[in-house]
Design a protein around this motif. Structure first.
Motif, short mmCIF file in Angstrom:
data_model
loop_
_atom_site.label_atom_id
_atom_site.label_comp_id
_atom_site.label_asym_id
_atom_site.label_seq_id
_atom_site.Cartn_x
_atom_site.Cartn_y
_atom_site.Cartn_z
N LYS A 341 49.37 52.23 11.76
CA LYS A 341 49.79 50.70 12.78
C LYS A 341 48.70 50.22 13.29
O LYS A 341 49.13 51.72 14.20
CB LYS A 341 51.62 50.95 12.06
N CYS A 342 48.53 49.91 14.15
CA CYS A 342 47.93 48.97 15.12
C CYS A 342 48.70 47.95 15.82
O CYS A 342 48.82 47.42 15.94
CB CYS A 342 46.68 48.18 15.33
N VAL A 343 48.88 48.13 17.38
CA VAL A 343 49.99 47.02 17.71
C VAL A 343 48.22 46.95 18.85
O VAL A 343 48.11 47.86 19.71
CB VAL A 343 50.53 47.99 19.01
N ARG A 344 48.26 45.96 19.63
CA ARG A 344 47.67 45.37 20.36
C ARG A 344 48.30 44.47 21.33
O ARG A 344 49.43 43.42 21.60
CB ARG A 344 47.08 44.09 19.84
N TYR A 345 48.20 45.05 22.97
CA TYR A 345 48.92 44.50 23.71
C TYR A 345 47.67 44.07 24.23
O TYR A 345 47.05 44.75 24.72
CB TYR A 345 49.35 45.83 24.58
N ARG A 346 48.18 42.46 25.13
CA ARG A 346 47.45 41.82 25.75
C ARG A 346 48.28 40.87 26.71
O ARG A 346 49.00 41.07 26.31
CB ARG A 346 46.77 41.22 24.77
N VAL A 363 51.87 42.08 21.41
CA VAL A 363 52.55 42.30 22.21
C VAL A 363 52.46 41.93 22.83
O VAL A 363 51.06 42.05 24.03
CB VAL A 363 52.95 43.98 22.68
N SER A 364 52.57 40.71 23.97
CA SER A 364 52.63 40.26 25.02
C SER A 364 53.03 40.91 26.49
O SER A 364 54.50 40.71 26.40
CB SER A 364 53.31 38.75 24.77
N CYS A 365 52.01 40.71 27.19
CA CYS A 365 52.77 41.54 28.32
C CYS A 365 52.23 41.77 29.67
O CYS A 365 52.65 41.93 30.74
CB CYS A 365 51.53 43.03 28.20
N HIS A 368 51.65 43.72 32.99
CA HIS A 368 52.10 44.64 33.58
C HIS A 368 51.76 45.32 31.88
O HIS A 368 52.51 45.91 30.91
CB HIS A 368 53.86 44.32 32.81
N LEU A 369 50.84 45.05 31.16
CA LEU A 369 50.02 45.64 30.39
C LEU A 369 50.04 47.17 30.41
O LEU A 369 50.32 47.06 28.80
CB LEU A 369 48.36 44.76 30.04
N ILE A 370 49.26 47.44 31.08
CA ILE A 370 49.58 48.76 31.00
C ILE A 370 50.49 49.60 31.35
O ILE A 370 50.68 51.12 30.61
CB ILE A 370 48.01 49.29 32.56
N GLU A 371 51.10 49.49 32.15
CA GLU A 371 52.74 50.38 32.19
C GLU A 371 53.63 50.06 30.94
O GLU A 371 54.11 50.43 30.80
CB GLU A 371 53.75 49.01 33.46
N ARG A 372 53.40 48.70 29.98
CA ARG A 372 53.93 48.90 28.95
C ARG A 372 53.06 49.61 27.53
O ARG A 372 54.15 49.88 26.68
CB ARG A 372 53.12 47.28 28.44
#
Length: 572
Positions: A341-346, A363-365, A368-372
């Protein structure tokens, strides 16, 4: 009057039959499921009919399409059992051919005492009105799969939803491109779970959409069981409500029933039968269930955990994404059963990022992208004892934060293979001291420069390392600092290679227990002809390369002066 029907009349009764009709400019083929092919060839006003597998041939002075249609009509009228599939395709779009075959099929299907039973149909030869008029003559209770090519999807949906008598269909639409005109009807399809079981759409042209934009366009449709690829989208529709929807409808009594799952004894048995991704979904059902799962500390059988950041071609030219911290981060989780599974944080600035067809969730961050990303890493690996591969990318203070997570564990995380993209040696020291059992390390610098690995080489965690690769950077340490006798594979670049280095390597490489390959690049070669007199090579091309063989040690050495590296390996 049928001409060659008697040749294949037995196929009118055989079980599990598949039939393909291929209409070409000067020939028509009938292909049966056992790869038997009957060919109708047009030749100067006559028609040659042959069945190569049976060595049967005949010739009649009639037009090809007429001869074929009479045989095909006879087959359709006399077919007694269900057909697995019926395909009518073409490589020549002649109107006369199309209309004659259509009239033939319509006449045959109307002449039957009962409706023809077919499971799968694909009628590429016909226009949409002809296609629909033929479908109406088939048995709707048996038809399960339909393929439309370049059709009016709206009209097809309207017809199928009223005709199919609640027999749920798998439908394929083949279109030129994923335009809004083609995609808008898909939203309607998703509202007919009683009509459609599965819907696929294939595109001939490259897809200009990205996955996130496509999902956003299809909202508020339920997309909990869907597949998105560059040239295909697929939806599996369910008549049953999904788990979040059912949870929203729970009464107080239902909620109390749900809390039964928060019993540790029951949950322990449940967890044995599901994998990491199911467990993560289950954690979201209720706070009690999440607490229960976390208290059991299940091993989630994660095989690889990868955090990666890549630029697409558009990013390289984009000022908006010039800062690395603004780029999306992809987390890949691969389980021991090979599920992935691949999750994209942006963040907000990267909403238009394009290359996302491999992504399973977004996932919309915000800011706080890195923290999430780090928070989810902690949650996902908290109870994991060891993983085969951990792959990390330097981004701001992310490696430092991940190092804090690893440092806070009661027991160090076991990692067999560590792969890192770093800015400097401090990034390595943020991670390596807090894991154990490392056998392979692969380091790549984000920008070319020099690395001092003194602290890294002196770590206890470095004791078991058998494979080391340092790329896109020059190591400031000497060859002797590496204690090379423990390595199986070694690839590094040093500042200079001297005569003493070569002698040291030759004497110590043979002490390696399981030598496979050493490749040592260098910036400067500090060697003169004394090397070749003290250690005469097997073969030498001056100023290009030299080769040594040492049969007693089964060792081969290649010094490549042209490309600035020295190579060691064992030979049988």
């Amino acid at each position: 009057m049928p001409i060659a029907y008697q040749w294949f009349s037995k196929h009118a009764k055989s079980e599990q039959e598949e039939m393909i009709i291929q209409v070409k400019l000067n020939s028509i083929h009938i292909i049966f499921s056992k790869q038997s092919t009957i060919k109708y060839d047009s030749s100067a006003g006559s028609t040659k009919v042959q069945w190569k597998e049976k060595n049967l041939k005949l010739k009649v002075k009639r037009k090809m399409t007429e001869v074929f249609c009479e045989d095909f009509r006879e087959f359709l009228v006399n077919r007694k059992t269900i057909l697995n599939s019926l395909t009518v395709s073409h490589t020549f779009n002649g109107e006369d051919h199309r209309n004659q075959v259509f009239k033939c099929m319509k006449s045959a299907l109307k002449a039957r005492s009962d409706r023809l039973q077919v499971k799968t149909i694909q009628f590429d030869l016909f226009g949409q009105k002809q296609f629909i008029s033929l479908i109406q003559l088939l048995n709707p209770e048996d038809l399960a799969h339909i393929c439309f090519t370049k059709t009016d999807i709206d009209e097809a949906i309207y017809f199928l939803s009223s005709w199919n008598e609640r027999c749920r269909l798998n439908v394929i639409f083949k279109v030129d491109n994923p335009s809004i005109e083609n995609l808008s009807p898909v939203k309607k399809i998703l509202g007919y779970p009683s009509t459609f079981n599965q819907v696929q759409m294939f595109f001939e042209e490259n897809n200009d959409w990205n996955k996130e934009k496509l999902i956003s366009f299809l909202k508020p449709s339920k997309l909990h069981s869907s597949i998105f690829k560059r040239k295909c989208i697929e939806f599996n529709l369910s008549e049953d409500a999904d788990l979040p929807e059912l949870t929203d409808r729970l009464s107080l009594q239902d909620v109390r029933s749900l809390e039964v799952f928060a019993n540790p004894l029951l949950m322990k048995k449940v967890l044995k039968g599901i994998d990491f991704f199911d467990i993560q979904c289950l954690r979201k059902v209720s706070g009690d269930i999440r607490y229960c799962i976390d208290s059991l500390k299940p091993d989630l059988y994660i095989k690889e955990y990868i955090i990666r950041q890549e630029k697409s071609d558009t990013d390289k030219c984009s000022n908006a994404l010039s800062s690395k911290e603004n780029l999306p981060l992809d987390t890949f989780i691969i389980l021991e059963n090979e599920s992935k599974k691949c999750v994209r944080y942006r963040g907000r600035v990267s909403q238009g990022y394009e290359d996302d067809w491999h992504v399973d969730a977004f996932v919309s961050c915000d800011d706080h992208l890195i923290e999430r990303v780090v928070s989810d890493f902690k949650t996902n690996t908290e109870h994991q004892k060891s993983i085969k591969k951990l792959s990390l990318t330097s981004n701001g203070n992310m490696l430092e934060l991940i190092g804090d997570v690893l440092k806070s564990r009661d027991n160090p995380l076991g990692v067999k293979q560590l792969t890192m993209i770093i800015n400097n040696e401090s990034d390595i020291m943020n991670i390596l001291p807090y894991i154990h059992s490392v056998e392979s390390i692969e380091i790549s610098c984000d920008s070319k420069g020099y690395l001092d690995l003194t602290e890294v080489l002196n770590l206890n965690q470095f004791t078991n390392v058998r494979c080391l690769k340092v790329m896109n950077s020059t190591v400031m340490n000497s060859i002797e600092d590496f204690n090379i006798t423990k390595f199986r594979n070694l690839k590094v670049k040093i500042r200079s290679l001297s005569l003493n280095d070569v002698i040291y390597l030759k004497e110590n490489v043979v002490k390696c227990e399981d030598l496979h390959e050493f490749i040592i690049d260098y910036e400067n070669l500090l060697i003169d002809d004394s090397l070749y007199t003290s250690m005469p090579p097997y073969y030498r091309q001056p100023n290009e390369y030299a080769i040594w063989y040492f049969p007693e040690e089964s060792l081969r050495i290649v010094l490549n002066e042209e490309h600035d590296f020295i190579y060691f390996c064992c030979f049988p």
